[in-house]
Design a protein around this motif. Structure first.
Motif, short mmCIF file in Angstrom:
data_model
loop_
_atom_site.label_atom_id
_atom_site.label_comp_id
_atom_site.label_asym_id
_atom_site.label_seq_id
_atom_site.Cartn_x
_atom_site.Cartn_y
_atom_site.Cartn_z
N ASP A 25 0.84 -1.20 0.00
CA ASP A 25 0.00 0.00 0.00
C ASP A 25 0.88 1.25 0.00
OD1 ASP A 25 1.04 -0.07 2.49
OD2 ASP A 25 -0.86 -0.24 3.55
N PHE A 26 0.27 2.39 0.31
CA PHE A 26 1.01 3.65 0.21
C PHE A 26 2.18 3.71 1.17
CE2 PHE A 26 -2.38 4.34 3.21
CZ PHE A 26 -1.75 5.02 4.24
N LEU A 27 2.09 2.97 2.30
CA LEU A 27 3.20 2.96 3.25
C LEU A 27 4.44 2.32 2.64
CD1 LEU A 27 1.26 2.02 6.49
CD2 LEU A 27 2.29 4.24 5.94
N ALA A 28 4.20 1.17 1.96
CA ALA A 28 5.30 0.49 1.30
C ALA A 28 5.80 1.32 0.12
CB ALA A 28 4.85 -0.89 0.84
N LEU A 29 4.84 1.98 -0.53
CA LEU A 29 5.18 2.76 -1.71
C LEU A 29 6.10 3.93 -1.37
CD1 LEU A 29 4.64 3.28 -4.76
CD2 LEU A 29 2.86 4.85 -4.04
N GLN A 30 5.89 4.52 -0.16
CA GLN A 30 6.71 5.67 0.24
C GLN A 30 8.18 5.35 0.11
OE1 GLN A 30 4.92 8.10 3.76
NE2 GLN A 30 4.64 6.04 4.18
N LYS A 31 8.57 4.16 0.62
CA LYS A 31 9.98 3.77 0.58
C LYS A 31 10.40 3.44 -0.86
CE LYS A 31 9.39 1.77 5.05
NZ LYS A 31 8.58 0.59 5.35
N PHE A 32 9.48 2.76 -1.55
CA PHE A 32 9.80 2.32 -2.91
C PHE A 32 9.97 3.52 -3.83
CE2 PHE A 32 8.37 0.63 -7.11
CZ PHE A 32 9.47 -0.20 -7.31
N GLU A 33 9.13 4.55 -3.63
CA GLU A 33 9.20 5.72 -4.50
C GLU A 33 10.57 6.38 -4.41
OE1 GLU A 33 6.96 9.15 -3.34
OE2 GLU A 33 6.58 9.75 -5.40
N LYS A 34 11.09 6.48 -3.16
CA LYS A 34 12.39 7.12 -2.98
C LYS A 34 13.50 6.32 -3.64
CE LYS A 34 11.41 10.12 0.73
NZ LYS A 34 10.23 9.53 1.41
N ARG A 35 13.43 4.98 -3.47
CA ARG A 35 14.48 4.14 -4.05
C ARG A 35 14.43 4.10 -5.56
NH1 ARG A 35 17.33 0.21 -1.37
NH2 ARG A 35 18.39 -0.12 -3.36
N SER A 36 13.20 4.12 -6.08
CA SER A 36 13.05 3.90 -7.52
C SER A 36 13.71 5.02 -8.33
CB SER A 36 11.57 3.79 -7.89
OG SER A 36 10.97 5.05 -7.80
N ASN A 37 13.79 6.21 -7.73
CA ASN A 37 14.43 7.31 -8.45
C ASN A 37 15.92 7.03 -8.65
OD1 ASN A 37 12.08 8.75 -8.61
ND2 ASN A 37 12.41 9.75 -6.64
N ASP A 56 -2.87 -1.39 -3.31
CA ASP A 56 -3.86 -0.31 -3.26
C ASP A 56 -3.74 0.55 -4.51
OD1 ASP A 56 -1.83 1.43 -2.78
OD2 ASP A 56 -2.59 2.17 -0.87
N THR A 57 -4.74 1.41 -4.73
CA THR A 57 -4.76 2.14 -6.00
C THR A 57 -3.63 3.16 -6.09
OG1 THR A 57 -6.29 3.75 -5.06
CG2 THR A 57 -7.25 1.93 -6.30
N ILE A 58 -3.16 3.63 -4.94
CA ILE A 58 -2.06 4.60 -4.97
C ILE A 58 -0.82 3.95 -5.54
CG2 ILE A 58 -0.65 6.13 -3.54
CD1 ILE A 58 -3.02 6.13 -1.54
N ALA A 59 -0.50 2.75 -5.03
CA ALA A 59 0.65 2.02 -5.52
C ALA A 59 0.44 1.59 -6.98
CB ALA A 59 0.91 0.80 -4.64
N ALA A 60 -0.80 1.19 -7.29
CA ALA A 60 -1.10 0.75 -8.65
C ALA A 60 -0.85 1.88 -9.65
CB ALA A 60 -2.54 0.28 -8.75
N LEU A 61 -1.31 3.09 -9.28
CA LEU A 61 -1.10 4.25 -10.14
C LEU A 61 0.38 4.48 -10.39
CD1 LEU A 61 -3.54 6.96 -8.80
CD2 LEU A 61 -3.41 6.13 -11.13
N PHE A 62 1.16 4.34 -9.32
CA PHE A 62 2.59 4.59 -9.42
C PHE A 62 3.25 3.57 -10.35
CE2 PHE A 62 6.97 4.29 -7.92
CZ PHE A 62 7.33 5.62 -8.01
N LEU A 63 2.86 2.30 -10.20
CA LEU A 63 3.44 1.25 -11.04
C LEU A 63 3.08 1.44 -12.50
CD1 LEU A 63 2.95 -1.96 -8.88
CD2 LEU A 63 5.00 -0.58 -9.16
#
Lengths: 364, 246
Positions: A25-37, A56-63
């Motif tokens: 979900d967005f909690l996991a995404l927070q860390k992933f977003e920083k690393r992915s850059n 969740d849809t937030i993570a889905a949108l990001f992917l």
């Protein structure tokens, strides 16, 4: 129990492989977003979502956005694919940019707003005048009960605070002047000073300011809240003109009672001064009153009282007008209440300055 | 596991007893309805579940926590894991629609501005608003739009538990049916548990797995739509029987 989500980066020869797992979900995404850059994502990258329990849809949108940008591969299960499908469903990915217009446009908007405000206020005054005149010909529109209610609310209940404020101002003025007058041995002149300044200027002014802060703000907030809850509209559709029910009773109530409040302020202000004269300058109460009788002409008192209705009209009109200006959101009640108090105090001071000039020129 | 469990709840306003011993439970991934005549305390019960109203006696467990005796820290965690849609949207009037939806994400996550904007644009379209509406303020939009924007805000964090207070009232029939489809889809994809107060018979029939009818201070019926025929209550008779005859 769902595992909390996370990701693992598995480097391979051709590009990298990122495995996502758990409840992503967005909690996991927070860390992933920083690393992915920092990761060099490209078309050889594979993001493996096979171990994801829930996306969740937030993570889905990001992917989806990542896939779109780097054309990388997403390895999914059917369920995850459906969430991704939902994220892909809407074509517009960004909010439209805000169009605020240039500097000139802003000045224009602000100017037209101010102009509309002036026109609306004149409109209000005009309507008020017409309705006021018509009320004299149709006495049944004169709402005695409402007027008495407002007199109680906005004046009688304010007696205490007006008297106390004025008393304290009398004390302060007397205290400060006592020191100076003592130097010249001109003790007895404190009576002249206090009498004229309090009766003529201070009492009307202090009363007006207290009432603007206390009753004026209440008028604005009451009428503003009625506007938001559509009570005013309900009154109009039922044929009850808010001018007869809300506006005129409030204005009449203040116009009638402000002179009385000023009278009370006169008494308590002079009382405060008298007390200090007695303790600081050894002027007995009897002496004070004798001197008061001798030197203070009746006109000073009458001028002070005379200002009352004018101040009251300004305070009530501005406060009620501000109430009508409240728009359909809660913040505008606060904004208009503040403006109502500031504007009515300012108007009272301007009016007082005008009176000063006029009376001085007339020689009273 | 029960997501919500209400045990022997009693609610009293002054001298008026609103609930007198309510029992009900909401299971995971369920769309659960609270029904009943006006003034029976459906919304009050929902407000008690989200800790807006104190409970006179009894207990309510939400996600395993007793909301009557919860520490402030746990309560805050609970508040982050649910979304609430109020009857009239309850949007923050000083913020525009986009800011309203972005608010929880800005407050509780460290996601980048761009990602948050994407999420906002997505959620707007999800609930049937246009991204061009994003910069309007709550005072500039209609009641139906307020409701949709309120739902978008409630959904902003993809909560696992969603409370909806009369979500379809005030919506036109087309939007109302779209709304029903939307919550069914969200439940399936995101594993949501939804508790809602509703009077919309279509939406009750189409979306709810189970519901409770509160009548005369008690639960008059708890179960699914099919079982309603055996239940006895004045409210149930008039509300459901007429619909079934049509």
């Amino acid at each position: 129990m769902e595992r909390s989500g996370g990701f693992r980066i598995e480097a391979q020869e051709k590009g990298c492989r990122i495995a996502l797992f758990g409840d992503f979900d967005f909690l996991a995404l927070q860390k992933f977003e920083k690393r992915s850059n920092a990761l060099g994502l490209d078309e050889r990258t594979v993001i493996d979502c096979k171990n994801v329990d829930r996306l969740d849809t937030i993570a889905a949108l990001f992917l989806v956005e990542l896939q779109h940008k780097h054309s990388l591969t997403l390895a999914n299960t059917e369920k995850i694919e459906r969430t991704l499908e939902l994220a892909r469903k809407y074509p517009i990915k960004e909010l439209p940019s805000k169009d605020e217009g240039g500097f000139i446009a802003k000045i224009g908007k602000e100017a037209s707003k101010k102009f509309c405000f002036v026109v609306a206020f004149l409109n209000f005054i005009g309507e008020l005048f017409v309705k006021k005149v018509s009320v004299f010909f149709k006495p049944k529109y004169f709402r005695y009960k409402e007027i008495l209610f407002e007199i109680n609310q906005s004046a009688i209940k304010a007696l205490g605070i007006v008297a106390l404020t004025s008393f304290l101002v009398g004390v302060v003025i007397a205290y400060q002047s006592a020191v100076q007058l003592k130097l010249y041995g001109a003790n007895i002149f404190i009576v002249d000073m206090l009498g004229i300044s309090i009766l003529r200027e201070l009492a009307p002014m202090i009363t007006a300011i207290v009432i603007a802060g206390r009753s004026g703000s209440a008028y604005t907030a009451e009428i503003g809240a009625m506007k938001i809850t559509e009570e005013l509209d309900a009154m109009r559709t039922m044929g009850f003109d808010p001018f007869y029910y809300l506006v005129i009773p409030r204005i009449v109530a203040l116009v009638v009672t402000l002179p009385i409040l000023i009278f009370v302020a006169d008494i308590s202000g002079v009382l405060g001064g008298m007390l200090i004269s007695n303790t600081q300058l050894n002027i007995s109460f009897g002496l004070f009153i004798d001197r008061f009788n001798e030197v203070i002409a009746l006109k000073h008192f009458l001028i002070g009282i005379f200002k009352g209705p004018f101040f009251a009209f300004l305070i009530a009109t501005i406060a009620i007008y501000r109430g009508f200006m409240v728009k359909d959101d809660t913040q505008s009640i606060g904004k208009n209440t503040t403006k109502s108090v500031v504007e009515s105090i300012f108007a009272v001071i301007v009016c007082d300055a005008l009176f000063s000039v006029i009376f001085t020129n007339l020689g009273v | 596991m029960d997501v919500i469990r209400v045990e022997n709840v009693k609610t009293v306003f002054g001298k008026k007893v609103v609930h007198d011993g309510l029992f009900l439970s909401v299971k995971e991934r369920e769309i659960y309805g609270l029904l009943g005549p006006s003034g029976c305390g459906k919304t009050t019960l929902m407000r008690e579940m989200v800790m807006l109203e104190p409970i006179h006696s009894g207990s309510i467990y939400v996600l395993g926590e007793n909301v009557a005796k919860i520490s402030e820290k746990k309560a805050q965690k609970l508040r982050e894991s649910w979304g609430v849609l109020f009857q009239f949207g309850a949007l923050f009037s000083s913020l525009n629609i986009a800011e309203n939806i972005a608010r929880p994400l800005v407050e509780y996550t460290t996601l980048s501005k761009k990602t948050i904007e994407e999420v906002v644009a997505f959620k707007l379209q999800l609930v049937g608003l246009k991204p061009s509406d994003a910069y309007l303020y709550p005072s500039q939009i209609s009641g139906g739009m307020k409701k949709k924007a309120g739902l978008a805000r409630a959904l902003a964090m993809d909560p696992k538990l969603l409370f909806l207070d009369e979500p379809t009232s005030g919506l036109d029939p087309i939007s109302a049916r779209e709304f029903d489809r939307l919550i069914l889809q969200l439940r399936e994809l995101l594993g949501l548990t939804i508790v809602m107060v509703s009077h919309d018979i279509r939406s009750i029939k189409d979306t709810m797995d189970r519901f409770a009818i509160i009548d005369n201070k008690k639960i008059a019926y708890e179960g699914d739509y099919a079982g309603i025929a055996n239940a006895k209550s004045d409210f149930i008779d008039t509300f459901f029987k007429e619909e079934n005859e049509q």
